[in-house]
Design a protein around this motif. Structure first.
Motif, PDB file in Angstrom:
ATOM      1  N   GLY A 176     -10.564   0.454  -0.115  1.00 18.57           N
ATOM      2  CA  GLY A 176     -11.158   0.127  -1.402  1.00 18.57           C
ATOM      3  C   GLY A 176     -10.255   0.328  -2.600  1.00 18.57           C
ATOM      4  N   SER A 177      -8.983   0.639  -2.360  1.00 18.23           N
ATOM      5  CA  SER A 177      -8.098   1.015  -3.470  1.00 18.23           C
ATOM      6  C   SER A 177      -7.579  -0.169  -4.273  1.00 18.23           C
ATOM      7  CB  SER A 177      -6.900   1.789  -2.921  1.00 18.23           C
ATOM      8  OG  SER A 177      -6.123   0.915  -2.114  1.00 18.23           O
ATOM      9  N   GLY A 178      -7.660  -1.376  -3.702  1.00 12.88           N
ATOM     10  CA  GLY A 178      -7.148  -2.558  -4.380  1.00 12.88           C
ATOM     11  C   GLY A 178      -5.628  -2.659  -4.371  1.00 12.88           C
ATOM     12  N   LEU A 179      -4.958  -1.817  -3.593  1.00 14.19           N
ATOM     13  CA  LEU A 179      -3.491  -1.883  -3.559  1.00 14.19           C
ATOM     14  C   LEU A 179      -3.040  -3.056  -2.689  1.00 14.19           C
ATOM     15  CD1 LEU A 179      -2.649   1.924  -3.254  1.00 14.19           C
ATOM     16  CD2 LEU A 179      -2.440   0.453  -5.265  1.00 14.19           C
ATOM     17  N   PRO A 180      -1.921  -3.703  -3.063  1.00 18.86           N
ATOM     18  CA  PRO A 180      -1.459  -4.888  -2.320  1.00 18.86           C
ATOM     19  C   PRO A 180      -0.960  -4.527  -0.930  1.00 18.86           C
ATOM     20  CG  PRO A 180       0.189  -4.208  -3.918  1.00 18.86           C
ATOM     21  CD  PRO A 180      -1.007  -3.340  -4.153  1.00 18.86           C
ATOM     22  N   GLU A 181      -1.020  -5.491  -0.020  1.00 18.51           N
ATOM     23  CA  GLU A 181      -0.620  -5.229   1.366  1.00 18.51           C
ATOM     24  C   GLU A 181       0.715  -5.855   1.738  1.00 18.51           C
ATOM     25  OE1 GLU A 181      -3.599  -5.720   4.299  1.00 18.51           O
ATOM     26  OE2 GLU A 181      -5.119  -4.627   3.146  1.00 18.51           O
ATOM     27  N   GLY A 182       1.479  -6.285   0.758  1.00 19.18           N
ATOM     28  CA  GLY A 182       2.713  -7.024   1.063  1.00 19.18           C
ATOM     29  C   GLY A 182       3.941  -6.193   1.335  1.00 19.18           C
ATOM     30  N   GLY A 183       3.802  -4.947   1.743  1.00 21.81           N
ATOM     31  CA  GLY A 183       4.974  -4.129   2.050  1.00 21.81           C
ATOM     32  C   GLY A 183       5.272  -3.125   0.956  1.00 21.81           C
ATOM     33  N   LEU A 184       6.348  -2.392   1.169  1.00 21.39           N
ATOM     34  CA  LEU A 184       6.654  -1.242   0.317  1.00 21.39           C
ATOM     35  C   LEU A 184       7.026  -1.644  -1.108  1.00 21.39           C
ATOM     36  CD1 LEU A 184       6.487   1.710   0.992  1.00 21.39           C
ATOM     37  CD2 LEU A 184       8.904   1.655   1.617  1.00 21.39           C
ATOM     38  N   ARG A 185       7.756  -2.744  -1.242  1.00 18.77           N
ATOM     39  CA  ARG A 185       8.138  -3.162  -2.602  1.00 18.77           C
ATOM     40  C   ARG A 185       6.926  -3.667  -3.383  1.00 18.77           C
ATOM     41  NH1 ARG A 185      12.983  -3.595  -5.156  1.00 18.77           N
ATOM     42  NH2 ARG A 185      12.387  -5.381  -6.413  1.00 18.77           N
ATOM     43  N   ALA A 186       6.012  -4.317  -2.688  1.00 20.57           N
ATOM     44  CA  ALA A 186       4.777  -4.752  -3.345  1.00 20.57           C
ATOM     45  C   ALA A 186       3.981  -3.538  -3.805  1.00 20.57           C
ATOM     46  CB  ALA A 186       3.951  -5.615  -2.394  1.00 20.57           C
ATOM     47  N   MET A 187       3.945  -2.516  -2.962  1.00 21.25           N
ATOM     48  CA  MET A 187       3.258  -1.274  -3.319  1.00 21.25           C
ATOM     49  C   MET A 187       3.943  -0.622  -4.514  1.00 21.25           C
ATOM     50  SD  MET A 187       0.721   0.709  -2.081  1.00 21.25           S
ATOM     51  CE  MET A 187       0.559   0.840  -0.299  1.00 21.25           C
ATOM     52  N   ALA A 188       5.279  -0.613  -4.483  1.00 16.44           N
ATOM     53  CA  ALA A 188       6.040   0.043  -5.553  1.00 16.44           C
ATOM     54  C   ALA A 188       5.963  -0.741  -6.862  1.00 16.44           C
ATOM     55  CB  ALA A 188       7.501   0.212  -5.132  1.00 16.44           C
ATOM     56  N   ALA A 189       5.504  -1.990  -6.803  1.00 23.72           N
ATOM     57  CA  ALA A 189       5.377  -2.798  -8.024  1.00 23.72           C
ATOM     58  C   ALA A 189       4.100  -2.463  -8.786  1.00 23.72           C
ATOM     59  CB  ALA A 189       5.413  -4.286  -7.665  1.00 23.72           C
ATOM     60  N   VAL A 190       3.230  -1.663  -8.196  1.00 25.98           N
ATOM     61  CA  VAL A 190       1.957  -1.281  -8.835  1.00 25.98           C
ATOM     62  C   VAL A 190       2.213  -0.116  -9.798  1.00 25.98           C
ATOM     63  CG1 VAL A 190      -0.339  -0.320  -8.377  1.00 25.98           C
ATOM     64  CG2 VAL A 190       0.648  -2.027  -6.817  1.00 25.98           C
TER      65      VAL A 190
END
Ligand SMILES: [Zn+2]
Ligand SMILES: [Zn+2]
Ligand SMILES: [Zn+2]
Length: 333
Positions: free
Chosen positions: A263-277
């Protein structure tokens, strides 16, 4: 850490597997491609596989993998226990090298040689011999192999009044010092940004550390620093903060891979996608997860999962590091 699967039967694998426990296939890990079936032509095992159980595939001409190639100095392997300690250090280091690679941070120097370089050293015998100090200097990271011994690491943790002392923690902290040098070297204007957030790093490092150990941290350190040690000098504040950004990214990606933060709404496209948040959103998800996992650990009688408090001032510092990582990472996700 994302989840990996056997290329032969799709069984889920742990990052350290050398073989599939379901179908028995001999496997090698490739940082770009994931797990591969070992064969003599396309995927050969790292030269250190038989010695320390390194499960990565050979990358360089010397037959070592991308991670092992960063290790320049080994302890004396004829001394009992040293090979096991080396193996544990490499196990933790592989996960950190993979993370840096996936974030796109440079893993070679200007000449194309592996950087940072690691030296794993044992204390010399004798009560008065100088101890090996864990630390970073000019792209070389030294680790005292005693840190690979759980009992010894726990003893030092107690002695230093630290809530958390782990091998991934050491590696994530020490590489921060290296990337401070690399990223500010490539763009000296970054120094102004970092000094505005972490303080002026030109203050005498040795004197700052001596004062920290003599007087302890300021009374209100927990509002401004992720750890007491972070208050000792701007470089240490930066390294501690950087380590926690990596803890949060790795922890969240792993939790996400197992459906724990759906439910966090964080993207699932890998580590760089996560780090872009933005850090604020990452921190919110991380704090929710930590509260839950702290309770689960408590229920099981384990140590606290994440024994730290992320104050608004600390999250702001982490945001600076997150942006530095995203901007310093050159490669695609
Ligand atoms: Zn399999
Ligand atoms: Zn290797
Ligand atoms: Zn440090």
């Amino acid at each position: 850490m994302r989840r990996y699967h056997c290329p032969s039967c799709q069984q889920g694998l742990y990052f350290d597997n050398t073989a599939c426990l379901s179908c028995g296939a001999e496997l090698g890990f490739d940082p770009a491609a994931g797990f591969l079936l070992l064969d003599d032509d396309t995927a050969r095992a790292c030269a250190n596989r038989a010695i320390i159980g390194c499960n990565w595939v050979a990358a360089g001409p010397d037959g070592r993998c991308l991670s092992c190639a960063h290790t320049a100095i080994l302890p004396n392997l004829s001394v009992g226990g040293n090979a096991e300690k080396w193996a544990r250090l490499e196990q933790a280091k592989r996960a950190v090298i993979l993370m840096l690679d996936r974030l796109g941070l440079p893993l070679v120097d200007a000449a194309g040689a592996p950087a940072p370089v690691f030296e794993f050293k044992a204390d010399p015998p004798g009560p008065n011999a100088p101890r090996v100090l864990t630390g970073h200097e000019n792209g070389t990271i030294t680790l005292n192999i005693a840190e690979a011994d759980d009992a010894e690491r726990a003893r030092i943790r107690e002695e230093m009044h630290e809530p958390y002392r782990t091998l991934p923690g050491h590696f994530r902290h020490e590489v921060a010092h290296h990337y401070w040098d690399v990223l500010t070297g490539a763009d000296p204007r970054l120094l102004d940004t970092l000094r505005a957030v972490f303080g002026d790093d030109r203050q005498d490092y040795g004197a700052s550390l001596a004062a920290h150990y003599a007087e302890g941290p300021p009374a209100d350190w927990a509002e401004r620093y992720i750890s007491a040690y972070a208050s000792s000098h701007p470089w240490e504040d930066f390294a501690e903060t950087w380590a926690h950004v990596l803890h949060v990214l790795e922890g969240l990606e792993t939790a996400q891979a197992f459906g724990l933060i759906a439910g966090s709404g964080l993207p699932e496209g890998g580590l760089r996608a996560m780090a872009a948040v933005p850090m604020e959103q990452l921190a919110r998800a991380w704090i929710d997860l930590s509260i839950a996992l702290n309770a689960v650990n408590q229920a099981m009688g384990h140590d606290t999962f994440y024994p730290f408090v992320l104050s608004p001032a600390i999250i702001e510092k982490m945001e600076t590091v997150r942006r530095l990582i995203i901007e310093g990472g050159q490669k695609a996700p």
